[in-house]
Design a protein around this motif. Structure first.
Motif, PDB file in Angstrom:
ATOM      1  N   VAL A 334       0.782  -1.038   0.017  1.00 29.10           N
ATOM      2  CA  VAL A 334       0.149  -0.059   0.105  1.00 29.10           C
ATOM      3  C   VAL A 334       0.886   1.126  -0.051  1.00 29.10           C
ATOM      4  CG1 VAL A 334      -1.601   1.467   1.167  1.00 29.10           C
ATOM      5  CG2 VAL A 334      -2.036  -1.211   1.087  1.00 29.10           C
ATOM      6  N   LEU A 335       1.925   1.409   0.823  1.00 24.65           N
ATOM      7  CA  LEU A 335       2.717   2.366   0.838  1.00 24.65           C
ATOM      8  C   LEU A 335       3.208   2.680  -0.275  1.00 24.65           C
ATOM      9  CD1 LEU A 335       4.048   2.192   4.645  1.00 24.65           C
ATOM     10  CD2 LEU A 335       2.024   3.749   3.746  1.00 24.65           C
ATOM     11  N   THR A 336       4.069   1.659  -1.012  1.00 24.56           N
ATOM     12  CA  THR A 336       4.854   1.891  -2.193  1.00 24.56           C
ATOM     13  C   THR A 336       3.952   2.336  -3.158  1.00 24.56           C
ATOM     14  OG1 THR A 336       6.287   0.141  -1.465  1.00 24.56           O
ATOM     15  CG2 THR A 336       6.000   0.722  -4.077  1.00 24.56           C
ATOM     16  N   ALA A 337       2.609   1.471  -3.213  1.00 28.58           N
ATOM     17  CA  ALA A 337       1.820   2.373  -4.321  1.00 28.58           C
ATOM     18  C   ALA A 337       0.969   3.585  -4.217  1.00 28.58           C
ATOM     19  CB  ALA A 337       0.435   1.114  -4.307  1.00 28.58           C
ATOM     20  N   LEU A 338       1.052   4.230  -3.135  1.00 25.31           N
ATOM     21  CA  LEU A 338       0.558   5.274  -2.944  1.00 25.31           C
ATOM     22  C   LEU A 338       1.491   6.398  -2.610  1.00 25.31           C
ATOM     23  CD1 LEU A 338      -2.944   4.544  -1.062  1.00 25.31           C
ATOM     24  CD2 LEU A 338      -2.434   4.602  -3.192  1.00 25.31           C
ATOM     25  N   THR A 339       2.642   6.044  -2.037  1.00 25.78           N
ATOM     26  CA  THR A 339       3.579   7.233  -1.602  1.00 25.78           C
ATOM     27  C   THR A 339       4.974   7.094  -2.454  1.00 25.78           C
ATOM     28  OG1 THR A 339       4.534   5.971   0.222  1.00 25.78           O
ATOM     29  CG2 THR A 339       2.511   7.056   0.515  1.00 25.78           C
ATOM     30  N   GLY A 340       5.105   5.770  -3.175  1.00 28.14           N
ATOM     31  CA  GLY A 340       6.414   5.901  -3.417  1.00 28.14           C
ATOM     32  C   GLY A 340       7.270   4.711  -2.658  1.00 28.14           C
ATOM     33  N   ALA A 341       8.258   4.318  -3.332  1.00 29.92           N
ATOM     34  CA  ALA A 341       9.056   3.154  -2.682  1.00 29.92           C
ATOM     35  C   ALA A 341       9.708   3.675  -1.618  1.00 29.92           C
ATOM     36  CB  ALA A 341       9.862   2.401  -3.571  1.00 29.92           C
ATOM     37  N   ARG A 342      10.132   4.795  -1.546  1.00 31.63           N
ATOM     38  CA  ARG A 342      11.157   5.381  -0.351  1.00 31.63           C
ATOM     39  C   ARG A 342      10.435   6.561   0.403  1.00 31.63           C
ATOM     40  NH1 ARG A 342      16.251   3.840  -0.605  1.00 31.63           N
ATOM     41  NH2 ARG A 342      16.716   5.489   0.602  1.00 31.63           N
ATOM     42  N   ALA A 343      10.810   6.683   1.660  1.00 34.57           N
ATOM     43  CA  ALA A 343      10.136   7.803   2.402  1.00 34.57           C
ATOM     44  C   ALA A 343      10.789   9.069   1.922  1.00 34.57           C
ATOM     45  CB  ALA A 343      10.414   7.569   3.805  1.00 34.57           C
ATOM     46  N   ARG A 344      10.026  10.223   2.232  1.00 33.38           N
ATOM     47  CA  ARG A 344      10.559  11.352   1.786  1.00 33.38           C
ATOM     48  C   ARG A 344      11.941  11.889   2.584  1.00 33.38           C
ATOM     49  NH1 ARG A 344       7.385  15.219  -1.427  1.00 33.38           N
ATOM     50  NH2 ARG A 344       5.863  14.300  -2.498  1.00 33.38           N
TER      51      ARG A 344
END
Length: 409
Positions: A334-344
């Protein structure tokens, strides 16, 4: 079947993210900082975490509380005018109303938090309409999910131990507790059409090369008195021993805090995350109780080592797949799909099972890898069960994001 490579998963996630954009999950950037001195979304994220920590409900029941309250908030805010007063009142009222119904013991804390939020919003029509919309969406969704089989009694419906046989799960030492979470597989998912939609194939055959390698690895690295497990590996096992929900509450908060999306988009992120995790735990229970694979401690003791003891006590349900790793796989998906693979930005989390210790990460994948390793080094899962768990979690996450528009219809 091998796990997806990180590059292949990212390519897949890009397509999922495109579907998410179409569904309206990723929305426009929020208002300027001048209008958002207090972040109401983070404020109510923390209120939710405090409320959910009240009592001793099963993990999936708590994920359900998150999913219902934040889906109600996302629905209330998503169709709202671009008014901070409306949106803040709608979000706070939705989460407050849903959690008050689902976790009555937390009501005094929730009431106080709602007063704090509403008192700082200027009186007027926007505030009143937002408050009413939040209440309306929450009450509607609580009623819609009533009787979904995710209450504590249904989740832990009695499950008699099957007759002892090679490969078949039996209650494990030291407590020999009856099987838990067997009822999850009968619950009503949010978006899956049925619990076995992504049921995994069977675990390795007893005596196969993969089976022997799995057991040998746990026997060596997962023993309480292991001479090959390093201190760092022991720390990893201990850090990730805690509740997945508790550990990932910090990870999701980091994603939420760093998100540039609007109030509606951020509320939807929390909602979709927990919808995926509820459906993942339903799917996990389906596969676990379809195969009833015995735990490493049972296998190793039956293989001529009756005194073998794992580093950590074994949870009371079958080995295949690992629930910690279905959770990790779904969360990463979910986090990869909606925010990208890496944290900002790098983020730091703590663990209830290793007080005073923190770990810092820069992406959503490394916690998954740590979960895979941790369960082996704890002596409570085979690596096959861990890797298969990640695959199942990612499958359910992809399904959730792909079909998320149904949540907001």
């Amino acid at each position: 079947m091998a796990l997806l490579t990180r590059r292949g998963w990212r390519r897949g996630a890009a397509g999922i993210a495109a579907a998410a954009l179409t569904a309206g999950i990723s929305l426009a950037a929020p208002a300027t900082a001048a209008t958002a001195a207090i972040d109401t979304t983070l404020e109510w994220y923390d209120v939710t975490a405090t409320a959910v920590a009240t009592g001793t409900r099963p993990q999936v029941t708590n994920n359900r509380a998150w999913a219902i309250s934040w889906l109600a908030a996302a629905r209330a805010v998503r169709t709202a005018p671009a008014s901070p007063a409306y949106q803040d009142a709608a979000l706070a009222s939705a989460v407050h109303t849903a959690l008050s119904a689902l976790i009555p013991d937390a009501t005094p804390t929730l009431d106080a938090a709602l007063r704090t939020t509403l008192d700082r919003i200027p009186d007027g029509r926007a505030k009143d309409r937002g408050h009413a919309a939040g209440q309306r969406e929450a009450l509607s969704l609580v009623a819609e999910r009533s009787g979904d089989g995710l209450d504590p009694a249904s989740v832990n419906t009695p499950y008699p131990a099957p007759p002892a046989a090679p490969g078949i799960w039996q209650p494990t030492p030291p407590s020999f507790t009856a099987a838990q979470q067997a009822g999850n597989r009968f619950a009503t998912p949010f978006l899956l059409d049925r619990a076995d939609r992504y049921r995994l194939g069977p675990p390795p055959t007893l005596g196969s090369a993969r089976y022997r390698a799995d057991i040998a690895e746990v026997r060596a690295y997962g023993a309480a008195d292991s001479t090959v497990r390093t201190p760092r590996q022991t720390d990893t096992a201990t850090f990730w021993l805690g509740s997945s929900l508790t550990l990932y509450t910090g990870i999701l908060r980091a994603a939420l805090a760093q998100s540039p999306r609007s109030t509606a988009g951020r509320a939807a992120l929390v909602a979709v995350f927990h919808v995926a995790l509820v459906d993942t735990q339903i799917a996990t229970s389906d596969t676990k109780y379809a195969y009833l694979r015995w735990r490493p401690v049972t296998a190793i003791r039956a293989d001529g080592d009756p005194g073998w003891t794992p580093l950590h006590d074994t949870p009371a349900h079958p080995d295949y797949p690992s629930g910690h790793n279905t959770y990790a796989g779904a969360a990463e998906g979910v986090l990869t799909a909606l925010t990208g693979a890496r944290a900002r930005e790098a983020y730091t989390i703590s663990s209830p099972t290793q007080p005073g210790v923190t770990r810092t990460y820069t992406d959503w994948h490394r916690p998954t890898q740590d979960n895979i390793d941790a369960r082996v080094w704890s002596g409570i899962h085979t690596r096959t069960a861990d890797e298969a768990g990640v695959r199942l979690g990612r499958d359910v996450a992809a399904h959730t994001v792909r079909t998320a528009a149904r949540l907001f219809a």
